[in-house]
Every structure is written in structure tokens, then in C-alpha cells.
Design a protein around this motif. Structure first.
Motif, PDB file in Angstrom:
ATOM      1  N   ARG A  43       0.918  -1.229   0.049  1.00 41.62           N
ATOM      2  CA  ARG A  43      -0.050  -0.017   0.090  1.00 41.62           C
ATOM      3  C   ARG A  43       0.798   1.162  -0.004  1.00 41.62           C
ATOM      4  N   THR A  44       0.295   2.398  -0.443  1.00 39.02           N
ATOM      5  CA  THR A  44       1.150   3.672  -0.463  1.00 39.02           C
ATOM      6  C   THR A  44       0.836   4.417   1.010  1.00 39.02           C
ATOM      7  N   GLY A  45       2.186   4.538   1.482  1.00 36.58           N
ATOM      8  CA  GLY A  45       2.083   5.194   2.660  1.00 36.58           C
ATOM      9  C   GLY A  45       3.359   6.007   3.240  1.00 36.58           C
ATOM     10  N   PHE A  46       4.045   5.268   3.862  1.00 34.54           N
ATOM     11  CA  PHE A  46       5.272   6.394   4.581  1.00 34.54           C
ATOM     12  C   PHE A  46       6.578   5.473   4.826  1.00 34.54           C
ATOM     13  N   LEU A  47       7.615   6.210   4.436  1.00 32.85           N
ATOM     14  CA  LEU A  47       8.926   5.659   4.621  1.00 32.85           C
ATOM     15  C   LEU A  47       9.474   5.807   5.703  1.00 32.85           C
ATOM     16  N   TYR A  48      10.192   4.851   6.537  1.00 32.71           N
ATOM     17  CA  TYR A  48      10.852   4.971   7.647  1.00 32.71           C
ATOM     18  C   TYR A  48      12.205   5.698   7.473  1.00 32.71           C
ATOM     19  N   LEU A  49      12.561   6.477   8.221  1.00 37.77           N
ATOM     20  CA  LEU A  49      13.776   7.626   7.889  1.00 37.77           C
ATOM     21  C   LEU A  49      14.964   7.038   8.733  1.00 37.77           C
ATOM     22  N   GLY A  50      15.059   5.865   9.238  1.00 35.05           N
ATOM     23  CA  GLY A  50      16.237   5.604  10.122  1.00 35.05           C
ATOM     24  C   GLY A  50      16.584   6.204  11.350  1.00 35.05           C
ATOM     25  N   ALA A  51      15.523   6.661  12.016  1.00 36.84           N
ATOM     26  CA  ALA A  51      15.582   7.252  13.309  1.00 36.84           C
ATOM     27  C   ALA A  51      14.196   6.774  13.996  1.00 36.84           C
ATOM     28  N   GLN A  52      14.549   6.416  15.235  1.00 37.93           N
ATOM     29  CA  GLN A  52      13.419   5.649  16.099  1.00 37.93           C
ATOM     30  C   GLN A  52      13.728   5.784  17.712  1.00 37.93           C
ATOM     31  N   ILE A  53      12.334   5.375  18.338  1.00 36.27           N
ATOM     32  CA  ILE A  53      12.859   4.982  19.620  1.00 36.27           C
ATOM     33  C   ILE A  53      12.109   3.608  19.789  1.00 36.27           C
ATOM     34  N   ILE A  54      13.088   2.795  20.391  1.00 34.79           N
ATOM     35  CA  ILE A  54      12.542   1.229  20.480  1.00 34.79           C
ATOM     36  C   ILE A  54      12.889   0.979  21.975  1.00 34.79           C
ATOM     37  N   HIS A  55      11.818   0.152  22.694  1.00 38.19           N
ATOM     38  CA  HIS A  55      12.164  -0.410  24.008  1.00 38.19           C
ATOM     39  C   HIS A  55      12.811  -1.811  23.835  1.00 38.19           C
ATOM     40  N   PRO A  56      13.806  -1.972  24.686  1.00 36.88           N
ATOM     41  CA  PRO A  56      14.608  -3.207  24.578  1.00 36.88           C
ATOM     42  C   PRO A  56      13.847  -4.417  24.857  1.00 36.88           C
ATOM     43  N   ARG A  57      12.774  -4.517  25.451  1.00 34.43           N
ATOM     44  CA  ARG A  57      11.907  -5.523  25.751  1.00 34.43           C
ATOM     45  C   ARG A  57      11.447  -6.247  24.363  1.00 34.43           C
ATOM     46  N   LEU A  58      11.604  -5.614  23.442  1.00 32.40           N
ATOM     47  CA  LEU A  58      11.087  -6.188  21.917  1.00 32.40           C
ATOM     48  C   LEU A  58      12.192  -7.073  21.409  1.00 32.40           C
ATOM     49  N   LEU A  59      13.574  -6.991  21.881  1.00 31.74           N
ATOM     50  CA  LEU A  59      14.596  -7.647  21.396  1.00 31.74           C
ATOM     51  C   LEU A  59      14.884  -9.046  21.849  1.00 31.74           C
ATOM     52  N   THR A  60      13.746  -9.871  21.640  1.00 33.12           N
ATOM     53  CA  THR A  60      13.787 -11.112  22.029  1.00 33.12           C
ATOM     54  C   THR A  60      14.345 -12.100  21.313  1.00 33.12           C
ATOM     55  N   ASP A  61      14.731 -11.924  20.254  1.00 33.21           N
ATOM     56  CA  ASP A  61      15.131 -13.009  19.190  1.00 33.21           C
ATOM     57  C   ASP A  61      16.457 -13.844  19.901  1.00 33.21           C
ATOM     58  N   PRO A  62      16.455 -14.898  19.657  1.00 34.91           N
ATOM     59  CA  PRO A  62      17.666 -15.700  20.302  1.00 34.91           C
ATOM     60  C   PRO A  62      18.967 -15.796  19.714  1.00 34.91           C
ATOM     61  N   GLU A  63      18.835 -15.472  18.352  1.00 38.32           N
ATOM     62  CA  GLU A  63      20.237 -15.648  17.599  1.00 38.32           C
ATOM     63  C   GLU A  63      21.074 -14.507  17.726  1.00 38.32           C
ATOM     64  N   PRO A  64      22.335 -14.447  17.832  1.00 42.21           N
ATOM     65  CA  PRO A  64      23.269 -13.235  17.986  1.00 42.21           C
ATOM     66  C   PRO A  64      22.801 -12.117  16.856  1.00 42.21           C
ATOM     67  N   ALA A  65      22.593 -12.650  15.623  1.00 45.67           N
ATOM     68  CA  ALA A  65      22.617 -11.638  14.369  1.00 45.67           C
ATOM     69  C   ALA A  65      20.936 -11.735  13.803  1.00 45.67           C
ATOM     70  N   PHE A  66      20.544 -10.532  14.017  1.00 45.56           N
ATOM     71  CA  PHE A  66      19.056 -10.459  13.253  1.00 45.56           C
ATOM     72  C   PHE A  66      18.757  -9.019  13.326  1.00 45.56           C
ATOM     73  N   SER A  67      17.879  -8.952  12.150  1.00 43.70           N
ATOM     74  CA  SER A  67      17.260  -7.465  12.009  1.00 43.70           C
ATOM     75  C   SER A  67      16.316  -7.014  12.744  1.00 43.70           C
ATOM     76  N   LEU A  68      15.951  -5.933  12.344  1.00 41.35           N
ATOM     77  CA  LEU A  68      15.082  -5.123  13.522  1.00 41.35           C
ATOM     78  C   LEU A  68      13.362  -5.566  13.016  1.00 41.35           C
ATOM     79  N   HIS A  69      13.395  -6.302  11.801  1.00 41.79           N
ATOM     80  CA  HIS A  69      11.980  -6.683  11.619  1.00 41.79           C
ATOM     81  C   HIS A  69      11.144  -7.493  12.362  1.00 41.79           C
ATOM     82  N   GLY A  70      11.897  -8.324  13.181  1.00 35.34           N
ATOM     83  CA  GLY A  70      11.019  -9.213  13.941  1.00 35.34           C
ATOM     84  C   GLY A  70      10.726  -8.423  15.194  1.00 35.34           C
TER      85      GLY A  70
END
Length: 235
Positions: A163-190
Motif C-alpha cells: 500500500r502507499t504510505g510512509f517511509l521509515y527514515l532510520g530514526a526511532q525509539i525502541i524499547h529493549p524488551r522487543l529484542l527477544t530474538d535468540p540468535e546473535p545476528a538479526f534484523s529489527l524486522h522481528g
């Protein structure tokens, strides 16, 4: 707005889209308007009153470490393997703390309102685990025209999925509790997908202009943008 958040500068990428410009130097040291890209990011942080900065290093990291020496910026080395955005942020958490974290890509240039200030002013811990800075996709300079997210009237976002919408500009605030991926290397998509599914991912629009400098053509476009906005940096 509470005391400024800690800031993660993403500076570990290979810069492959830059071609020969990054054959012998890391992308954050490529100059725009006479100033290395990472110093554009540092100016943004300083203008927002952010003093707790961490940069992750991998490709030609020794050059970046030397450039940052004496700046007070802590470095998170990814020596053995690059950890991607999510893994890199998770690995740097001991240097960043346990609360919400600002992150800023170092391959873009900004004009107008300070991106970090806008994010900090809009952050609502009661509703949010994730806050993106966005522009309408058609308005973003030096980008592909793709949309990352759509946004409702309350600012809550979900994936655009064509869909037509908005582009992420590479600036954000994120809470670390979201970073639950078990592997050492992963993107922020999850992590982003988890925040969206929980209804705790939001966006705000950047009050200004932005130019991606992830490829060589972006340098001239970013410099033209700075001239037009009369925001050419003092070097």
C-alpha cells in the motif's frame, strides 16, 4: 520530554551500495558538505541535547574508532561477524541501559526540525514500545519510492504490504524488551513486527527534509538539499 534518551548510532555496515567510495573507508566516514556522515549524526545528537551515544563498529572499524577517539562516544565492536540492526542493538545494550533507546542510521542527512527531539517529545511510554520517524514515501529524497508503513489517525502503524504510505527514515525509539530474538545476528524486522502485533508501534512525521546517502548519487542530492534549506554545516 524526559532527560534525553541514550542513542545508538548504526555504523557497522559494509556500505556496498557506495561502490568505490567505501573500498578503503567505512561509509560513516564518507563526506557530505565537507563533513563525514557520522559527524552529521553527531551534530543531530548534540542539537537534541543527547550526550549518551554508542556506535557499533565492524567494517574498517579501526578507522571509525580512531575518528571517534576522545569524543566520549562508546563503541560496541562486532569484530567476528556483523550482527545486523537488531543483533547490533542488543549487543550494545550493556552500554545503553535498560530503558527506551533512540537509534539513528548514519547514512542520511536532515534539515528542518531535529529528528531526535521530535521523537523524544512524542514518546508515550504508556502506549508505545516503538516509535518511528516517517515521511510520505513520495516525498522522500534519494529513495526508492517504496512505502514501509501505513498509519491510522492515532499514529499507530502497520506494515504497508504494497500500500502507499510512509517511509521509515532510520530514526526511532525502541524499547529493549522487543529484542527477544535468540540468535546473535538479526534484523529489527522481528521486533517491529511484535510491536505492531501488540498495537504498540507508532509513527510521527518528520517536520523537515531528509536525504538517504546510502549510494553515491545521494551525496549531491543531500548537498543540494542543505543549500536550499540554508543549513550547510560549518566545518
Amino acid at each position: 520530554m524526559r532527560h534525553p534518551f541514550p542513542l545508538m548510532l548504526f555504523a557497522a555496515g559494509f556500505g556496498t551500495r557506495m561502490g568505490t567510495l567505501t573500498a578503503h573507508q567505512p561509509k560513516p566516514l564518507v563526506k557530505v558538505a565537507g563533513l563525514p556522515l557520522i559527524d552529521h549524526a553527531r551534530r543531530v545528537a548534540a542539537q537534541a541535547g543527547v550526550t549518551h551515544l554508542v556506535a557499533n563498529l565492524h567494517y574498517r572499524g579501526d578507522q571509525l574508532a580512531a575518528h571517534l577517539e576522545g569524543s566520549g562516544i562508546a563503541v560496541s565492536w562486532e569484530r567476528d561477524a556483523i550482527l545486523d540492526t537488531g543483533g547490533g542493538l542488543k549487543a550494545a545494550l550493556p552500554l545503553l541501559g535498560t530503558g527506551p533507546v533512540l537509534t539513528l542510521n548514519t547514512d542520511a542527512v536532515w534539515t528542518g526540525a531535529n529528528p531526535l527531539t521530535q521523537l523524544m517529545q512524542a514518546w508515550d511510554a504508556g502506549r508505545m514500545d516503538q516509535l518511528f520517524l516517517l515521511l510520505p514515501a513520495a516525498q522522500a529524497r534519494s529513495a526508492t519510492g517504496r512505502s514501509d508503513f501505513v498509519m491510522d489517525g492515532a499514529g499507530r502503524v502497520e506494515w504497508a504490504n504494497g500500500r502507499t504510505g510512509f517511509l521509515y527514515l532510520g530514526a526511532q525509539i525502541i524499547h529493549p524488551r522487543l529484542l527477544t530474538d535468540p540468535e546473535p545476528a538479526f534484523s529489527l524486522h522481528g521486533p517491529w513486527t511484535r510491536a505492531i502485533a501488540a498495537g504498540r508501534a507508532f509513527g510521527i512525521l518528520h517536520s523537515g527534509d531528509w536525504c538517504d546517502v546510502g549510494h553515491p548519487e545521494g551525496i549531491a542530492e543531500a548537498e543540494a538539499m542543505l543549500r536550499a534549506a540554508k543549513e550547510w554545516p560549518d566545518v
